[in-house]
Design an enzyme around this catalytic site. Structure first.
Site, PDB file in Angstrom:
ATOM      1  N   VAL A   1       0.593  -1.300  -0.104  1.00 23.06           N
ATOM      2  CA  VAL A   1      -0.244   0.029   0.067  1.00 23.06           C
ATOM      3  C   VAL A   1       0.901   1.320   0.019  1.00 23.06           C
ATOM      4  CG1 VAL A   1      -1.818   1.175   1.148  1.00 23.06           C
ATOM      5  CG2 VAL A   1      -1.718  -1.145   1.287  1.00 23.06           C
ATOM      6  N   GLY A   2       1.721   1.110   0.739  1.00 18.70           N
ATOM      7  CA  GLY A   2       2.669   2.328   0.899  1.00 18.70           C
ATOM      8  C   GLY A   2       3.401   2.768  -0.241  1.00 18.70           C
TER       9      GLY A   2
ATOM     10  N   LEU B   1      10.730   2.252  13.588  1.00 17.68           N
ATOM     11  CA  LEU B   1       9.590   2.853  14.115  1.00 17.68           C
ATOM     12  C   LEU B   1       9.007   2.432  15.565  1.00 17.68           C
ATOM     13  CD1 LEU B   1       7.419   3.232  11.036  1.00 17.68           C
ATOM     14  CD2 LEU B   1       8.783   5.019  12.163  1.00 17.68           C
TER      15      LEU B   1
ATOM     16  N   GLY C   1      -5.307   0.205   8.573  1.00 18.95           N
ATOM     17  CA  GLY C   1      -5.605  -0.720   9.554  1.00 18.95           C
ATOM     18  C   GLY C   1      -5.738  -2.002   8.389  1.00 18.95           C
TER      19      GLY C   1
ATOM     20  N   TYR D   1      -2.425  -9.440  15.941  1.00 14.85           N
ATOM     21  CA  TYR D   1      -2.352  -8.393  15.014  1.00 14.85           C
ATOM     22  C   TYR D   1      -3.604  -7.586  14.811  1.00 14.85           C
ATOM     23  CZ  TYR D   1      -1.756  -6.161  10.313  1.00 14.85           C
ATOM     24  OH  TYR D   1      -1.902  -5.469   9.063  1.00 14.85           O
TER      25      TYR D   1
ATOM     26  N   ARG E   1     -14.938 -13.867  -1.432  1.00  9.32           N
ATOM     27  CA  ARG E   1     -13.960 -12.945  -1.072  1.00  9.32           C
ATOM     28  C   ARG E   1     -13.833 -11.743  -2.038  1.00  9.32           C
ATOM     29  NH1 ARG E   1     -13.899 -16.063   2.565  1.00  9.32           N
ATOM     30  NH2 ARG E   1     -12.275 -17.080   3.271  1.00  9.32           N
TER      31      ARG E   1
END
Length: 334
Positions: free
Chosen positions: A32-33, A58, A123, A153, A226
């Site tokens: 995603v980043g 981080l 998220g 998680y 899905r």
């Protein structure tokens, strides 16, 4: 190329964020980043801050505090996370909950301390209970027990949502959260043991095509349903939410129920997805299903009406997304 055309499709005619504003993308090398970075660059943003893990841990509070004090970003996109499949989650549950909670706490608190204008936390829909009504609405959060295999998680991701909400309530910050459905696309994980269903099948079909294998076997009956979202659509949705005027965002969310589902609002059987994949890759052999293997949950679909009401809907269908992903795979992952 089709991919470039799709990425350039913008949901906002004029960005609300100044093109010269400093934007920190945490997790810029992930699925995603990296898509968010591509989208920002194509929109003309030039002041992007990115750090490798070896440059900035981080989970280390002192390092994060020093980084924020030095860089002083205007906006933060928190896409960084420790991720893995069922085996990894079951084997290292302490690592998953600890590292993700530390990442979130450090980044969100430093964003507050350094007066970041706006933060977007990414998220996962694994935050919802195991036995949840379909499609999954934002209101289902914290209404029942979680799926045991990824509970640590999921709890960390829930904590990230609640950190954003708590800082907003106490300090008046503007921290927002988006929860994507199953994602796929460029920079996906094609590891043979840890990859998710689309990259795993893509690699399997590709190898079967090269080797002239008579069949490809898919786990389960193929009847499980899905939802899949192409990652560049997710990048556009993320920036759409980040750029939303505060009054519009607040009008469509609640202070203690502020997260937003991101998906297509449509699902497909694993069988139909596999048949589409087979056609995209050009595999001519037989497709079979091993019903001795588990299907998992019979259905996983999210309700996207909250985001749709704000004005965003997906644009890249499964076939086109698979075509572009396979082109990238052929160029990058052989």
């Amino acid at each position: 190329m089709a991919l470039k055309r799709q990425i350039l499709t913008s949901r906002t005619s004029k960005p609300l964020i100044n093109l010269n504003d400093k934007i920190y993308i945490a997790g810029h090398r992930g699925l995603v980043g990296s898509a968010i970075v591509r989208q920002l660059e194509l929109r003309g943003f030039t002041n992007l801050i990115m750090r490798m893990h070896k440059e900035l841990d981080l989970a280390n509070q002192a390092q994060v505090q020093s980084f924020f004090a030095q860089e002083n970003p205007d906006y933060v996109i928190l896409a960084a996370a420790k991720v893995g499949g069922i085996y990894a989650n079951n084997t290292h549950p302490a690592d998953f909950i600890y590292q993700n909670m530390m990442i979130e706490a450090n980044v969100i608190n430093s964003a507050y301390e350094n007066k970041v204008k706006r933060l977007l936390f990414l998220g996962s829909t694994c935050i919802y209970p195991k036995a949840v009504e379909q499609p999954m609405r934002e209101e289902a959060l914290l209404t029942d027990v979680l799926e045991s295999t990824n509970e640590p998680y999921a709890l960390a991701k829930i904590a990230g949502i609640k950190l954003c909400e708590s800082y907003n309530r106490q300090y008046g910050t503007d921290f927002r959260s988006v929860m994507p459905t199953n994602l796929y696309g460029i920079n996906d994980n094609f590891h043979p043991e840890n990859s998710h269903v689309i990259p795993a099948l893509m690699q399997r079909f590709h190898q079967a095509k090269l080797n002239n294998n008579a069949e490809v076997v898919v786990w389960g009956s193929g009847n499980a349903m899905r939802e899949f979202l192409y990652v560049d659509d997710m990048a556009q949705a993320s920036l759409f939410v980040l750029e939303l005027e505060e009054k519009i965002y607040k009008a469509n969310t609640r202070p203690m129920l502020s997260h937003i589902n991101v998906g297509t609002g449509k699902d497909i059987t694993i069988r139909d997805m596999a048949e589409t994949m087979k056609r995209v890759i050009g595999y001519r052999g037989k497709l079979t299903f091993d019903e001795t293997k588990p299907d998992g949950a019979p259905r996983k679909l999210i309700d996207v009406s909250r985001l749709s009401n704000m004005g965003w809907n997906y644009s890249i269908d499964l076939k086109d997304g698979l075509i572009d992903t396979y082109k990238w795979y052929l160029e990058s992952c052989k």
